[in-house]
Write a protein that holds these residues in place. Sequence first.
Motif, PDB file in Angstrom:
ATOM      1  N   LYS A  59      -4.315   9.724  11.025  1.00  0.00           N
ATOM      2  CA  LYS A  59      -3.664   8.526  11.547  1.00  0.00           C
ATOM      3  C   LYS A  59      -4.538   7.284  11.478  1.00  0.00           C
ATOM      4  O   LYS A  59      -4.037   6.163  11.573  1.00  0.00           O
ATOM      5  N   ASN A  60      -5.869   7.453  11.324  1.00  0.00           N
ATOM      6  CA  ASN A  60      -6.725   6.271  11.354  1.00  0.00           C
ATOM      7  C   ASN A  60      -7.199   5.875   9.957  1.00  0.00           C
ATOM      8  O   ASN A  60      -7.029   6.602   8.975  1.00  0.00           O
ATOM      9  N   LYS A  61      -7.798   4.728   9.871  1.00  0.00           N
ATOM     10  CA  LYS A  61      -8.126   4.121   8.583  1.00  0.00           C
ATOM     11  C   LYS A  61      -9.336   4.751   7.900  1.00  0.00           C
ATOM     12  O   LYS A  61      -9.684   4.344   6.788  1.00  0.00           O
ATOM     13  N   ASN A  62      -9.978   5.702   8.529  1.00  0.00           N
ATOM     14  CA  ASN A  62     -11.097   6.396   7.881  1.00  0.00           C
ATOM     15  C   ASN A  62     -10.627   7.532   6.975  1.00  0.00           C
ATOM     16  O   ASN A  62     -11.430   8.132   6.262  1.00  0.00           O
ATOM     17  N   MET A  63      -9.332   7.806   6.992  1.00  0.00           N
ATOM     18  CA  MET A  63      -8.793   8.900   6.197  1.00  0.00           C
ATOM     19  C   MET A  63      -8.504   8.433   4.770  1.00  0.00           C
ATOM     20  O   MET A  63      -8.278   7.252   4.526  1.00  0.00           O
ATOM     21  N   ALA A  64      -8.460   9.364   3.838  1.00  0.00           N
ATOM     22  CA  ALA A  64      -8.096   9.018   2.463  1.00  0.00           C
ATOM     23  C   ALA A  64      -6.672   8.491   2.404  1.00  0.00           C
ATOM     24  O   ALA A  64      -6.351   7.610   1.606  1.00  0.00           O
ATOM     25  N   ILE A  65      -5.806   9.036   3.247  1.00  0.00           N
ATOM     26  CA  ILE A  65      -4.431   8.552   3.339  1.00  0.00           C
ATOM     27  C   ILE A  65      -4.004   8.557   4.796  1.00  0.00           C
ATOM     28  O   ILE A  65      -4.325   9.484   5.548  1.00  0.00           O
ATOM     29  N   ILE A 118       0.850   3.500   7.826  1.00  0.00           N
ATOM     30  CA  ILE A 118       0.699   2.154   8.395  1.00  0.00           C
ATOM     31  C   ILE A 118       1.948   1.751   9.174  1.00  0.00           C
ATOM     32  O   ILE A 118       1.930   0.761   9.899  1.00  0.00           O
ATOM     33  N   GLU A 119       2.995   2.535   9.032  1.00  0.00           N
ATOM     34  CA  GLU A 119       4.229   2.261   9.775  1.00  0.00           C
ATOM     35  C   GLU A 119       5.090   3.520   9.774  1.00  0.00           C
ATOM     36  O   GLU A 119       5.235   4.176   8.743  1.00  0.00           O
ATOM     37  N   ILE A 120       5.618   3.874  10.951  1.00  0.00           N
ATOM     38  CA  ILE A 120       6.497   5.042  11.066  1.00  0.00           C
ATOM     39  C   ILE A 120       7.689   4.676  11.944  1.00  0.00           C
ATOM     40  O   ILE A 120       7.529   4.048  12.996  1.00  0.00           O
ATOM     41  N   GLU A 121       8.872   5.075  11.509  1.00  0.00           N
ATOM     42  CA  GLU A 121      10.078   4.876  12.305  1.00  0.00           C
ATOM     43  C   GLU A 121      10.799   6.215  12.433  1.00  0.00           C
ATOM     44  O   GLU A 121      11.168   6.837  11.435  1.00  0.00           O
ATOM     45  N   ALA A 135       0.250   2.877  -0.816  1.00  0.00           N
ATOM     46  CA  ALA A 135       1.317   2.087  -1.442  1.00  0.00           C
ATOM     47  C   ALA A 135       2.091   1.371  -0.350  1.00  0.00           C
ATOM     48  O   ALA A 135       3.242   1.716  -0.054  1.00  0.00           O
ATOM     49  N   PRO A 136       1.467   0.388   0.286  1.00  0.00           N
ATOM     50  CA  PRO A 136       2.089  -0.254   1.447  1.00  0.00           C
ATOM     51  C   PRO A 136       3.419  -0.931   1.159  1.00  0.00           C
ATOM     52  O   PRO A 136       4.207  -1.175   2.081  1.00  0.00           O
ATOM     53  N   GLU A 137       3.671  -1.209  -0.106  1.00  0.00           N
ATOM     54  CA  GLU A 137       4.927  -1.884  -0.457  1.00  0.00           C
ATOM     55  C   GLU A 137       6.099  -0.901  -0.575  1.00  0.00           C
ATOM     56  O   GLU A 137       7.261  -1.322  -0.635  1.00  0.00           O
TER      57      GLU A 137
END
Length: 464
Positions: A248-254, A257-260, A273-275
């Motif tokens: 869940k955090n930014k230290n991971m390879a993946i 950034i958003e979950i619904e 692939a944030p887009e």
Amino acid sequence: MANWTLNEIAAATNGQLIVGDDHLVVEGVSFDTRSLKQNDLFIPLTAERNGHDFVGAAIEKGAVASFWSDKVESAPDNFPIIKVDDTEKAFQDLAQYHMNKVKPKVIGITGSNGKTTTKDMVAAVASARYKTHKTVGNFNNHLGLPYTILNMEEDTDVLVLEMGMSEQGEIQVLSELAHPSIAVITMIGESHIEFLGSRDAISEAKLEIVKGMTDGTLIYPGEEPLLNDKVMNGYVDANVSKTLTFGKNKNMAIYPIEIEAKLKQTVFRCNKAPELICTLPVPGVYNVQNALSAILVGEEIGISISEAYLQLENFELTKNRLEWIDGLNKTTLLNDAYNASPSSMKAVLRYFQEIETPSRKIVVLGDVLELGEYSKQMHEDLSEAIDLNKIDRLVLYGDEMEALYKKLADLKTDTSLTHFTGDKQPLITHLKEILEPEDTVLMKSSLSTGMLEVVSALREERKD
């Protein structure tokens, strides 16, 4: 379809063809006469019962040959027999032979929870470009794994194998049989703590998945300290040349950034692939982690994120895993009664409490098994994930659930709380009496609790 001659099978298993034509072709294998097909090789296993006693039934069902480890003189007359020292080992040796013949890229998946869903997701992603074969159902042990391998067609490119366990050393056997080039560990929970004693011992057991690897890639949850510490301290260095993390955090390879979370879907975007947006056809925020590991597998075998997303949006989940069912009296059932651990039960409870439903929410929980001396405390701790202000009725079943019932019984709440043990018919009768149109019902328990019987009783009656 894969097939082998009797001579080929005998050579692969160091066996001896006693009766039969060397060139007779076998089209499949089975160790259970109930599922045996025409032209199968029968595997008479010797465990609780002697499988040799069922060779006659196998012949009637259409078996064309059988392994044999009993005295040759007791074998059926004029029926092809391959004499081996140990039928289970011969079964595994034949699987190893078939694996070496097909030479697929092998992806092994294990974990306390989520391995079946992750297997389904990984297989879907791999199918974007490759002929893919995967473990069917829960055939993930020392018998199920060779059975899966031997049912792999000869043009298979990628083989996705789920690896389960209940005791130390079991996953190592599976890994050394399959030799995965990529291994995924979904999470470390409390499953099988009764036999292993601690989560640390469970983490060591799951890491056995690397034992059959050579310069492999290990994909694991990087926020799990029990795994992270071992990996960082060289625990897997002899077998693994590359590690990738998800979390869940930014230290991971993946990472997401958003979950619904939606009623029957989960939508997310990730850092790679944030887009792009991926819509999983299953509920539960925790399934995003499974999807992230599948995306990493896809990248390792040359599948782009856009391709992976398309596959994930259409993947098929193994039956009885978060399965939406039409129930009696115009109700909706969410069936997750195939397996359970404290962590998976907490996760699905949190999801269910947050979704929007047309009417009341009813939760039916059965015992979580294989917790040993930790059972009472872990059932009580399920209360941490239960918000009685978000549930209209909570129905508990089983001896172990008494601990949770007592924990919640003294709380002042408008939620109706009931507890059943023993015969399931009173539970079924109670649920049928309280269900109202448009109720949404969560059913969650360990498989051995038998909650699927209750699910079946509450299904909408089908009209032929």
